[in-house]
Design a protein around this motif. Structure first.
Motif, PDB file in Angstrom:
ATOM      1  N   GLU A  23       0.821  -1.226   0.000  1.00  0.00           N
ATOM      2  CA  GLU A  23       0.000   0.000   0.000  1.00  0.00           C
ATOM      3  C   GLU A  23       0.853   1.274   0.000  1.00  0.00           C
ATOM      4  OE1 GLU A  23      -3.370   0.083   0.019  1.00  0.00           O
ATOM      5  OE2 GLU A  23      -3.626   2.257   0.354  1.00  0.00           O
ATOM      6  N   LEU A  24       1.922   1.264   0.788  1.00  0.00           N
ATOM      7  CA  LEU A  24       2.675   2.513   0.997  1.00  0.00           C
ATOM      8  C   LEU A  24       4.025   2.533   0.284  1.00  0.00           C
ATOM      9  CD1 LEU A  24       1.966   2.925   4.848  1.00  0.00           C
ATOM     10  CD2 LEU A  24       0.725   3.982   2.958  1.00  0.00           C
ATOM     11  N   GLY A  25       4.390   1.416  -0.372  1.00  0.00           N
ATOM     12  CA  GLY A  25       5.661   1.379  -1.103  1.00  0.00           C
ATOM     13  C   GLY A  25       6.876   1.463  -0.190  1.00  0.00           C
ATOM     14  N   LEU A  26       6.773   0.811   0.969  1.00  0.00           N
ATOM     15  CA  LEU A  26       7.876   0.847   1.938  1.00  0.00           C
ATOM     16  C   LEU A  26       8.618  -0.482   1.936  1.00  0.00           C
ATOM     17  CD1 LEU A  26       5.829   2.404   4.898  1.00  0.00           C
ATOM     18  CD2 LEU A  26       7.309   3.619   3.283  1.00  0.00           C
ATOM     19  N   ALA A  27       9.861  -0.464   2.413  1.00  0.00           N
ATOM     20  CA  ALA A  27      10.592  -1.720   2.588  1.00  0.00           C
ATOM     21  C   ALA A  27      10.065  -2.413   3.855  1.00  0.00           C
ATOM     22  CB  ALA A  27      12.083  -1.428   2.744  1.00  0.00           C
ATOM     23  N   HIS A  28       9.941  -3.742   3.784  1.00  0.00           N
ATOM     24  CA  HIS A  28       9.517  -4.503   4.973  1.00  0.00           C
ATOM     25  C   HIS A  28      10.739  -5.194   5.547  1.00  0.00           C
ATOM     26  CE1 HIS A  28       7.349  -8.355   6.578  1.00  0.00           C
ATOM     27  NE2 HIS A  28       7.732  -7.572   7.566  1.00  0.00           N
ATOM     28  N   ILE A  29      11.087  -4.825   6.772  1.00  0.00           N
ATOM     29  CA  ILE A  29      12.259  -5.427   7.405  1.00  0.00           C
ATOM     30  C   ILE A  29      11.788  -6.219   8.615  1.00  0.00           C
ATOM     31  CG2 ILE A  29      14.492  -4.991   8.486  1.00  0.00           C
ATOM     32  CD1 ILE A  29      14.578  -2.321   6.994  1.00  0.00           C
ATOM     33  N   SER A  30      11.854  -7.549   8.506  1.00  0.00           N
ATOM     34  CA  SER A  30      11.453  -8.416   9.617  1.00  0.00           C
ATOM     35  C   SER A  30      12.699  -9.116  10.147  1.00  0.00           C
ATOM     36  CB  SER A  30      10.434  -9.451   9.110  1.00  0.00           C
ATOM     37  OG  SER A  30      10.449 -10.589   9.941  1.00  0.00           O
ATOM     38  N   THR A  31      13.040  -8.843  11.410  1.00  0.00           N
ATOM     39  CA  THR A  31      14.239  -9.509  11.952  1.00  0.00           C
ATOM     40  C   THR A  31      14.009 -11.013  12.069  1.00  0.00           C
ATOM     41  OG1 THR A  31      13.501  -8.764  14.138  1.00  0.00           O
ATOM     42  CG2 THR A  31      15.303  -7.535  13.111  1.00  0.00           C
ATOM     43  N   GLY A  32      12.752 -11.421  12.329  1.00  0.00           N
ATOM     44  CA  GLY A  32      12.452 -12.859  12.380  1.00  0.00           C
ATOM     45  C   GLY A  32      12.716 -13.515  11.024  1.00  0.00           C
ATOM     46  N   ASP A  33      12.240 -12.867   9.933  1.00  0.00           N
ATOM     47  CA  ASP A  33      12.465 -13.427   8.582  1.00  0.00           C
ATOM     48  C   ASP A  33      13.958 -13.457   8.256  1.00  0.00           C
ATOM     49  OD1 ASP A  33       9.759 -13.706   8.220  1.00  0.00           O
ATOM     50  OD2 ASP A  33       9.531 -12.002   6.849  1.00  0.00           O
ATOM     51  N   LEU A  34      14.672 -12.396   8.635  1.00  0.00           N
ATOM     52  CA  LEU A  34      16.125 -12.366   8.350  1.00  0.00           C
ATOM     53  C   LEU A  34      16.827 -13.504   9.103  1.00  0.00           C
ATOM     54  CD1 LEU A  34      16.822  -8.496   8.553  1.00  0.00           C
ATOM     55  CD2 LEU A  34      16.848  -9.905   6.482  1.00  0.00           C
ATOM     56  N   LEU A  35      16.408 -13.718  10.362  1.00  0.00           N
ATOM     57  CA  LEU A  35      17.030 -14.799  11.146  1.00  0.00           C
ATOM     58  C   LEU A  35      16.678 -16.170  10.567  1.00  0.00           C
ATOM     59  CD1 LEU A  35      16.451 -13.330  14.728  1.00  0.00           C
ATOM     60  CD2 LEU A  35      18.678 -13.904  13.741  1.00  0.00           C
ATOM     61  N   ARG A  36      15.398 -16.352  10.187  1.00  0.00           N
ATOM     62  CA  ARG A  36      15.009 -17.651   9.613  1.00  0.00           C
ATOM     63  C   ARG A  36      15.756 -17.914   8.303  1.00  0.00           C
ATOM     64  NH1 ARG A  36      10.343 -16.397  12.380  1.00  0.00           N
ATOM     65  NH2 ARG A  36       9.627 -14.967  10.786  1.00  0.00           N
ATOM     66  N   ALA A  37      16.008 -16.858   7.513  1.00  0.00           N
ATOM     67  CA  ALA A  37      16.770 -17.029   6.269  1.00  0.00           C
ATOM     68  C   ALA A  37      18.208 -17.441   6.595  1.00  0.00           C
ATOM     69  CB  ALA A  37      16.744 -15.734   5.455  1.00  0.00           C
ATOM     70  N   ALA A  38      18.764 -16.861   7.666  1.00  0.00           N
ATOM     71  CA  ALA A  38      20.145 -17.208   8.061  1.00  0.00           C
ATOM     72  C   ALA A  38      20.212 -18.653   8.561  1.00  0.00           C
ATOM     73  CB  ALA A  38      20.624 -16.239   9.143  1.00  0.00           C
ATOM     74  N   VAL A  39      19.167 -19.073   9.281  1.00  0.00           N
ATOM     75  CA  VAL A  39      19.114 -20.466   9.764  1.00  0.00           C
ATOM     76  C   VAL A  39      19.060 -21.409   8.555  1.00  0.00           C
ATOM     77  CG1 VAL A  39      17.670 -22.173  10.975  1.00  0.00           C
ATOM     78  CG2 VAL A  39      18.028 -19.896  11.981  1.00  0.00           C
ATOM     79  N   LYS A  40      18.187 -21.069   7.607  1.00  0.00           N
ATOM     80  CA  LYS A  40      18.002 -21.924   6.421  1.00  0.00           C
ATOM     81  C   LYS A  40      19.292 -22.024   5.614  1.00  0.00           C
ATOM     82  CE  LYS A  40      14.611 -22.715   2.833  1.00  0.00           C
ATOM     83  NZ  LYS A  40      13.704 -22.062   1.915  1.00  0.00           N
ATOM     84  N   ALA A  41      19.989 -20.885   5.519  1.00  0.00           N
ATOM     85  CA  ALA A  41      21.227 -20.869   4.717  1.00  0.00           C
ATOM     86  C   ALA A  41      22.405 -21.478   5.489  1.00  0.00           C
ATOM     87  CB  ALA A  41      21.547 -19.423   4.320  1.00  0.00           C
ATOM     88  N   GLY A  42      22.208 -21.728   6.787  1.00  0.00           N
ATOM     89  CA  GLY A  42      23.284 -22.333   7.584  1.00  0.00           C
ATOM     90  C   GLY A  42      24.468 -21.407   7.788  1.00  0.00           C
TER      91      GLY A  42
END
Ligand code: AP5
Length: 193
Positions: A23-42
């Motif tokens: 709706e607002l054209g903003l970046a979405h920064i989720s620390t949970g998503d960033l951490l889960r991506a780091a876990v997945k990537a090992g």
């Protein structure tokens, strides 16, 4: 616009942040998503974070801050952002203010989603059955709620003291909650103007 989305685990921050991003054209920064991506990537960070996340505890402030700092340096952040899952304690609040001052991107507003614990436990149980996210097990959700009350609830009080907090009822259909958030953002902008 630079928004912090607050609320207990399962209150709908991630779901509403995705809608706000569009709706607002903003970046979405989720620390949970960033951490889960780091876990997945090992990655080394992911390896350190996994057990802590699975137990429903908070990952160390230093690790999360360095990850956030890196994300805030990316280009899309220049148009504004929605921060989802950070800050989660008063030390993170202080670190965020210092970081945003340094990059000249001060926060405009904090929006807190209010949802009763029993609704949260039920939502996370549905997601656990559908997706198997480890920290959605009912006993881990209770631990996440305990950590939230102890460490994260004071963050909302801090933003309230600064006059930056709006509280929105997070119970109801997704679109209904979304309209309430947009309404709260518009009123706060009107109040500033
Ligand atoms: P994080 O990913 O940030 O999780 P959380 O905030 O604890 O909880 P959720 O993501 O489950 O909740 P949400 O409010 O985003 O709700 P959602 O939209 O997903 O963090 C996970 C872990 O990472 C933490 O426990 C910690 O270990 C670590 N971590 C992250 N950030 C950290 C930090 N800053 N410092 C240290 N550690 C950190 O919705 C939940 C469910 O409900 C979904 O299934 C959704 O479809 C459903 N739902 C949403 N809205 C509605 C509605 N209106 N009606 C019905 N269902 C709904």
């Amino acid at each position: 616009m630079r928004i912090v989305l607050l609320g207990a685990p399962g209150s709908g921050k991630g779901t509403q942040a995705v809608k706000l991003k569009i709706e607002l054209g903003l970046a979405h920064i989720s620390t949970g998503d960033l951490l889960r991506a780091a876990v997945k990537a090992g990655t080394p960070l992911g390896l350190k974070a996994k057990a802590v996340m699975d137990a429903g505890q908070l990952v160390s402030n230093d690790l999360v801050l360095s990850m956030l700092e890196e994300r805030l340096m990316q280009r899309d952040v220049a148009n504004g952002f929605i921060l989802d899952g950070y800050p989660r304690n008063l030390a993170q609040c202080e670190a965020l203010e210092e970081l945003l001052d340094r990059i000249r991107q001060p926060l405009d507003i904090a929006v807190k989603l209010n949802v009763p614990n029993e609704v949260i436990v039920a939502r996370c149980e549905i997601r656990y059955k559908a997706e198997g996210r480890a920290d959605d097990k009912p006993q881990t959700v209770r631990e996440r709620l305990r950590v939230y009350t102890e460490q994260t609830a004071p963050v909302a009080d801090h933003f309230a003291e600064l006059g930056h907090l709006v509280v929105v009822d997070g119970v109801g259909e997704l679109d209904e909650v979304f309209k309430r958030i947009l309404g709260a953002l518009r009123s706060s902008r009107a109040a500033v103007a």
